[in-house]
Design an enzyme around this catalytic site. Structure first.
Site, PDB file in Angstrom:
ATOM      1  CE1 TYR A  53      -3.391  -2.814  -0.057  1.00 20.03           C
ATOM      2  CE2 TYR A  53      -3.731  -2.395   2.116  1.00 20.03           C
ATOM      3  CZ  TYR A  53      -4.170  -3.016   0.788  1.00 20.03           C
ATOM      4  OH  TYR A  53      -5.158  -3.805   1.226  1.00 20.03           O
ATOM      5  CG  HIS A 128      -2.166  -8.620  -0.932  1.00 17.27           C
ATOM      6  ND1 HIS A 128      -1.452  -7.248  -0.726  1.00 17.27           N
ATOM      7  CD2 HIS A 128      -3.476  -8.116  -1.035  1.00 17.27           C
ATOM      8  CE1 HIS A 128      -2.258  -6.490  -1.059  1.00 17.27           C
ATOM      9  NE2 HIS A 128      -3.558  -6.916  -1.184  1.00 17.27           N
ATOM     10  CB  SER A 208     -13.715  -2.615  -2.124  1.00 18.26           C
ATOM     11  OG  SER A 208     -14.254  -1.529  -2.950  1.00 18.26           O
ATOM     12  N   PRO A 209     -15.952  -2.615   0.859  1.00 19.10           N
ATOM     13  CG  PRO A 209     -16.122  -2.247   3.189  1.00 19.10           C
ATOM     14  CD  PRO A 209     -15.184  -2.362   2.165  1.00 19.10           C
ATOM     15  CG  LEU A 210     -18.305   1.805   2.034  1.00 17.90           C
ATOM     16  CD1 LEU A 210     -17.707   2.984   2.592  1.00 17.90           C
ATOM     17  CD2 LEU A 210     -19.574   1.294   2.764  1.00 17.90           C
ATOM     18  NE  ARG A 215     -16.863   6.396   2.253  1.00 15.25           N
ATOM     19  CZ  ARG A 215     -17.307   6.060   3.850  1.00 15.25           C
ATOM     20  NH1 ARG A 215     -18.142   6.665   4.390  1.00 15.25           N
ATOM     21  NH2 ARG A 215     -16.313   5.394   4.423  1.00 15.25           N
ATOM     22  N   GLY A 220     -26.484  12.291   6.009  1.00 22.03           N
ATOM     23  CA  GLY A 220     -27.704  12.006   5.170  1.00 22.03           C
ATOM     24  C   GLY A 220     -28.968  12.369   5.916  1.00 22.03           C
TER      25      GLY A 220
END
Length: 304
Positions: A53, A128, A208-210, A215, A220
């Site tokens: 990373y 990985h 990458s759960p979203l 975003r 909200g």
């Protein structure tokens, strides 16, 4: 913050994916460290990183070094954080990703990660990605060697299918504690692997759960940004509850299985705090049905 289990370690039900703090478009060091500190303040005790990373050539370990600085400057409580790092990938600096899961590389990568993190043993070390040039059993065997040598306390695998999970389990036994695969509203092809992890008592860490949930609307309660029809339900329910659609997305993931511990990325303190708050959001059965029936468009491929 409610907790879930990785191996024999209780961790926050939502973790922090630290990759955005070091790759393209990364924030400055001060904001990056403030983001980690905000996550810890919010109760997060699982942070995911990797030696690959980084952004530019010659920066291997940038994210690990950043986390080591953030934890060292946090004070009391940092010792309870489980840092999960990974080895087996590389970034030459041109935006591409490479794979090297040979045993020699994994041994060297682990030693380097130990030095950067400043620890005697890595809490959770993850392979990985499978390397097509290396037998899977050889790569996983290297994890077993690192466990036996006391270099790592727990082992995990990432970007794997069900067959590879079973093979890893055969080699590592109960010392295989996690699987980190892509899973999100936009990418649900990993359901079989999730259910296998649940069966085996292995934590499932969606990266990458979203994916599929923008975003664009962290507030909200005051603003509703209508998305495409595929993911409208996440935004609609967020609007009804007065929370962000990202928080709804993470709560939806948590409701899928007690094995799930999502690791959303963050590059701002407010984003980290919002993600952490998803652990306290319970969706009712009707809301879960609405989310389950929402569209399943293929997401944009990324590396995690």
């Amino acid at each position: 913050m409610i907790t879930r289990v990785v191996g024999d370690v209780a961790v926050s039900a939502v973790g922090l994916g630290a990759m955005p703090l070091s790759i393209e478009g990364r924030p400055g060091a001060d904001r990056a460290i403030a983001t980690v500190h905000a996550a810890l303040d919010a109760g997060i005790t699982l942070i995911d990183t990797a030696d690959s990373y980084h952004w530019h050539a010659g920066e291997t370990g940038h994210n690990e070094e950043l986390l080591a600085r953030a934890l060292a400057t946090y004070g009391d409580g940092a010792g309870s954080v489980l840092v999960a790092t990974k080895g087996g990938r590389g970034r030459p600096g041109d935006g591409s990703w490479t794979v090297d899961a040979s045993p020699d590389h994994l041994r060297r990568a682990c030693e380097a990660s130990l030095r950067r993190l400043g620890v005697e043993a890595i809490g959770l070390y993850q392979l990985h990605k499978p390397d097509p040039a290396v037998p899977w059993t050889d790569s996983v065997g290297a994890l077993a060697e690192l466990l036996e040598a006391g270099k790592i306390r727990m082992a995990g695998v990432s970007n794997v299918d069900a067959g590879q999970i079973r093979q890893a389990r055969d080699i590592l036994g109960d010392r295989l504690v996690s699987v980190q695969n892509r899973f999100s509203p936009a990418f649900r092809h990993g359901e079989a692997e999730l259910r296998l992890c649940e069966e085996l008592g292995v934590a499932f860490l969606p990266w990458s759960p979203l994916g599929g949930v923008s975003r664009s609307s962290l507030d909200g309660a005051s603003r509703f940004d209508a998305p495409g029809p595929a993911y409208a339900a996440f935004h609609e329910i967020a609007h009804e509850l007065g929370v962000s659609p990202q928080r709804v997305c993470l709560a939806w993931l948590l409701a899928r299985s007690p094995a799930v511990i999502p690791i959303p990325g963050a590059s701002r303190p407010e984003t980290a705090r919002d993600s952490a708050a998803a652990a306290g959001l319970t969706l009712d059965p009707g809301q879960l049905i609405r989310l389950e029936e929402t569209g399943r468009e293929p997401g944009v491929e990324r590396t995690g």
